[in-house]
Design a protein around this motif. Structure first.
Motif, short mmCIF file in Angstrom:
data_model
loop_
_atom_site.label_atom_id
_atom_site.label_comp_id
_atom_site.label_asym_id
_atom_site.label_seq_id
_atom_site.Cartn_x
_atom_site.Cartn_y
_atom_site.Cartn_z
N ILE A 129 0.84 -1.21 0.00
CA ILE A 129 0.00 0.00 0.00
C ILE A 129 0.87 1.25 0.00
CG2 ILE A 129 -1.61 1.34 1.45
CD1 ILE A 129 -2.96 -0.97 -0.03
N ASP A 250 -7.14 -2.58 -3.02
CA ASP A 250 -6.37 -3.26 -1.99
C ASP A 250 -6.93 -4.67 -1.88
OD1 ASP A 250 -5.34 -4.38 0.28
OD2 ASP A 250 -5.49 -2.57 1.51
N VAL A 252 -5.28 -7.13 -0.52
CA VAL A 252 -4.42 -7.83 0.44
C VAL A 252 -5.18 -8.94 1.16
CG1 VAL A 252 -3.16 -7.51 2.63
CG2 VAL A 252 -2.77 -5.94 0.71
N GLN A 253 -6.44 -8.65 1.55
CA GLN A 253 -7.22 -9.68 2.24
C GLN A 253 -8.11 -10.48 1.28
OE1 GLN A 253 -9.44 -10.24 6.53
NE2 GLN A 253 -8.36 -8.41 6.09
N LYS A 279 -0.79 -11.10 2.28
CA LYS A 279 -1.46 -12.15 3.07
C LYS A 279 -1.37 -13.55 2.45
CE LYS A 279 -4.62 -9.57 6.04
NZ LYS A 279 -4.10 -9.95 7.34
N1 PLP Z 1 -4.70 -4.18 3.46
C1 PLP Z 1 -5.68 -4.97 3.93
C2 PLP Z 1 -6.99 -4.99 3.20
C3 PLP Z 1 -5.48 -5.76 5.05
O1 PLP Z 1 -6.47 -6.53 5.51
C4 PLP Z 1 -4.21 -5.71 5.69
C5 PLP Z 1 -3.97 -6.51 6.90
O2 PLP Z 1 -4.87 -6.97 7.57
C6 PLP Z 1 -3.22 -4.87 5.18
C7 PLP Z 1 -3.49 -4.14 4.05
C8 PLP Z 1 -1.87 -4.80 5.82
O3 PLP Z 1 -1.16 -5.97 5.59
P1 PLP Z 1 0.11 -6.34 6.48
O4 PLP Z 1 -0.40 -6.65 7.86
O5 PLP Z 1 0.73 -7.49 5.78
O6 PLP Z 1 0.99 -5.15 6.50
#
Ligand code: PLP
Length: 444
Positions: A129, A250, A252-253, A279
């Motif tokens: 991010i 995003d 990531v999840q 993740k």
């Molecule tokens: N973006 C989202 C949607 C997340 O759910 C998370 C973590 O829960 C992150 C970013 C951050 O990831 P990290 O904990 O690997 O830095």
């Protein structure tokens, strides 16, 4: 994969070995850690986690939606071992190796409708991010970004500046990165965000020619597992196109198969200009990525880099993870559908379960007090603890939602076991909190 196992609680957790470790941990670890419940892990296998006292738990949170292939998947472990035996580090920012190129090729191949892409590898979601935030500013030469209430993007400065899910994640860390505008996350019930931007923000506050990007989780994660209407994401896409703003997802999840598609973008049919992954990508190994349209990833040589990002052991874990997840997509969708239907049946018997939602194996059950409609915060806290005592690992999100984000390898047996234990908990808690239909709850 181990099949037809059941949770097994030999010693009420935390047992003596767990308590000894917790005691040591508490003396020396940062008080900022959350530690949801006293689980002290010794090992894991598939969707099963064993604690140091010999208890076996069914994992429906996967280390916060991260252990995508289950614990210690043999293919992932083998790939890690083979890579580690060759070399641990050389720095992908400055030199070359095959697995780095292979992983970037693989990630650039997803979401083909985005066209040609370039990839930057990171160690975490927040770094992805953070890098994307730098990229969109550098590419557009614009200062503002738009984010959403309920959003969680990580823990570094750029990410916490985009966050708006829990004030404690931002409190006293300011000044944060300036230029972030927060709007309500689009749901069927929120006002039209595109209209709010076009008719209000862009007329009264900010010239759209100064807006670099819109950052959005295509399914809200920490903020409560909320699925937006596809029309809202389509509207944001159109708005971005009209004003030369970049759309950043995003993932990531929500990425790497969690929704039954490799990325949630496919579920909605809306293509971003940039997406962030982490993740589930490494099955728990620290790796993430920024994936951007080639014409967007224009930052010059030396402008961004990382010592460890795309470490060879993590690249190997990610490639093996993608190999495991890709053939599972259909099963993930079906298992998720099965789980939601069972949760909806359970909802009939327990009105405190106000909503069941989600896509694939990214499922949320929101708990509201039937009498007042207020978030059942204490109920959900007690549910996490009670489920743990019974051998089921759950995790909450939002104000009072339980997220079900199991390893993607679970099937109907694990879902059935999860639902059986969940219902045992609800029967007990409905009585404790006085919210059972029998206690006078009026159904509408
Ligand atoms: N973006 C989202 C949607 C997340 O759910 C998370 C973590 O829960 C992150 C970013 C951050 O990831 P990290 O904990 O690997 O830095």
């Amino acid at each position: 994969m181990t099949a037809l196992l059941l949770p097994s609680i030999q010693v009420a957790p935390p047992g003596p070995k767990a308590r000894a470790i917790i005691e040591r941990d508490r003396k020396v670890t940062s008080p900022s850690y959350i530690k949801e419940y006293p689980l002290v892990v010794e090992r894991g296998e598939g969707p099963w986690v064993y604690d140091v006292d010999g208890n076996r738990f069914l994992d429906f949170m996967a280390g916060i939606a991260t252990a995508s292939t289950g614990h210690a998947h043999p293919n992932v472990v083998q790939a890690i071992q083979a890579a580690a035996a060759k070399f641990l580090h050389i720095c992908g920012t400055d030199f070359y190796y095959e697995s780095f190129a292979a992983l970037c090729e693989r990630l650039a191949g997803y979401l083909p409708r985005m066209g040609d892409k370039k990839v930057f590898l990171t160690n975490s979601g927040t770094e992805a991010i953070e890098g994307a935030f730098k990229l969109v500013r550098a590419h557009t030469r614009r200062q503002y970004v738009i984010a959403f209430k309920g959003a969680f993007h990580g823990r570094t400065f750029g990410a916490i500046s985009l966050n708006a899910s829990k004030v404690g994640q931002r409190a006293f860390f300011g000044p944060l990165v300036p230029g972030v505008i927060h709007l309500p996350y689009p749901t069927a019930h929120t006002p039209d965000v595109v209209g709010a931007l076009e008719n209000d923000w862009f007329k009264t506050h900010v010239d759209p020619r100064e807006v670099a990007a819109i950052f959005i989780e295509p399914i809200l994660g920490e903020g409560g597992y909320v699925v937006p209407p596809a029309s809202a994401l389509e509207g944001l896409r159109r708005l971005c196109d009209a004003h030369g703003i970049l759309l950043v997802f995003d993932e990531v999840q929500s990425g790497v198969g969690r929704t039954g598609s490799m990325f949630a973008a496919e579920h909605f049919g809306v293509m971003p200009d940039v997406f962030c992954v982490a993740k589930g990508l490494g099955s728990g190994m620290p790796i993430g990525a920024i994936v951007a349209r080639e014409k967007v990833m224009t930052w010059p040589r030396g402008s961004h880099g990382s010592t460890y990002g795309g470490n060879p052991v993590c690249c190997a874990a990610a490639l093996a993870t993608l190999d495991v997840v890709e053939p599972l997509l259909r099963q993930i969708g079906e298992t998720g559908e099965y789980m939601r239907s069972k949760l909806r049946a359970l909802q009939e018997r327990h009105p405190v379960v106000a909503d069941v939602r989600g896509v694939g194996l990214m499922i949320g059950a929101e708990f509201l007090l039937p009498t007042t409609g207020a978030p059942a915060v204490e109920y959900v806290g007690a549910l996490e603890q009670l489920a743990f005592q019974k051998g089921l690992l759950l995790l909450s999100c939002g104000a009072s939602t339980i997220r079900f984000a199991p390893p993607l390898v679970v099937g109907r047996h694990e879902v059935d076991v999860c639902l059986r234990l969940l219902e045992e908990c609800l029967v007990e808690l409905d009585g404790r909190f006085g919210v059972s239909p029998a206690s006078g709850y009026a159904t509408e």
